[in-house]
Design a protein around this motif. Sequence first.
Motif, short mmCIF file in Angstrom:
data_model
loop_
_atom_site.label_atom_id
_atom_site.label_comp_id
_atom_site.label_asym_id
_atom_site.label_seq_id
_atom_site.Cartn_x
_atom_site.Cartn_y
_atom_site.Cartn_z
N ARG A 1 0.83 -1.21 0.00
CA ARG A 1 0.00 0.00 0.00
C ARG A 1 0.87 1.26 0.00
NH1 ARG A 1 -5.07 1.15 4.04
NH2 ARG A 1 -5.80 3.00 2.97
N GLN B 1 2.24 1.81 -3.46
CA GLN B 1 1.20 2.36 -4.34
C GLN B 1 1.00 3.85 -4.08
OE1 GLN B 1 -2.16 -0.13 -3.43
NE2 GLN B 1 -1.51 -1.76 -4.81
N GLN B 2 1.02 4.26 -2.81
CA GLN B 2 0.84 5.67 -2.49
C GLN B 2 1.98 6.52 -3.03
OE1 GLN B 2 0.33 5.60 1.76
NE2 GLN B 2 -1.89 5.33 1.61
N ARG C 1 1.64 9.40 -5.85
CA ARG C 1 2.14 10.75 -5.55
C ARG C 1 3.11 11.21 -6.65
NH1 ARG C 1 4.68 10.09 -0.67
NH2 ARG C 1 2.65 9.77 0.26
N THR D 1 -7.90 8.29 -5.80
CA THR D 1 -7.10 8.10 -4.60
C THR D 1 -7.95 8.24 -3.33
OG1 THR D 1 -5.17 8.98 -5.76
CG2 THR D 1 -5.03 8.89 -3.37
N SER E 1 -8.77 5.34 -0.48
CA SER E 1 -8.42 5.53 0.93
C SER E 1 -9.66 5.44 1.83
CB SER E 1 -7.70 6.85 1.15
OG SER E 1 -8.57 7.94 0.86
#
Length: 173
Positions: free
Chosen positions: A123, A126-127, A131, A167, A171
Amino acid sequence: MLKGKMGKSLKCEVCHEAATVHLTQIIDNHIQKVDLCEKCAKEKGVTDPSGFSLADLLAKPHIFTEASHQKLVCDRCGFSPSDFKRLGHLGCPDCYGNFREIIDPILSNMHMGTEHRGKVPSRAIQQVSLRERMDGMKQNLEQAIEAERYEDAARYRDEIKQLGEDTKTKSDN
């Protein structure tokens, strides 16, 4: 007496006499077996739990007996290779560097490498990827505006907005 496959008696891995001591160790779902006769088991310290180290047995036999290793002592805690052999652990973090030539062959036998790589949750990867993608699009948007390519800028703006919504939705779940 234990028999191996096809009914054959198991032999000592050191002297090839009949094995009476059988050790099994599981590392990363791989089974390692060592078969020894009573004499070799005593010589290796297998019968004395306080002096036995399976890691030492699986390593090259001469690894702790070389004269150059006997003089090694950790600068920080005073541990020696014989302390490591006897106790099965090191005294402090500096021991890893001081005894690297002894420890690396042991770790190579037990693990896939000698360097700790650590783990990063998927995770988090992926973030970071999202970004970086968002930052790239923002940079493209600024360049398009400076170059007065307003159609491209509008497309980048819409992509940034959509990526931000995607996104946020991920989340929230």
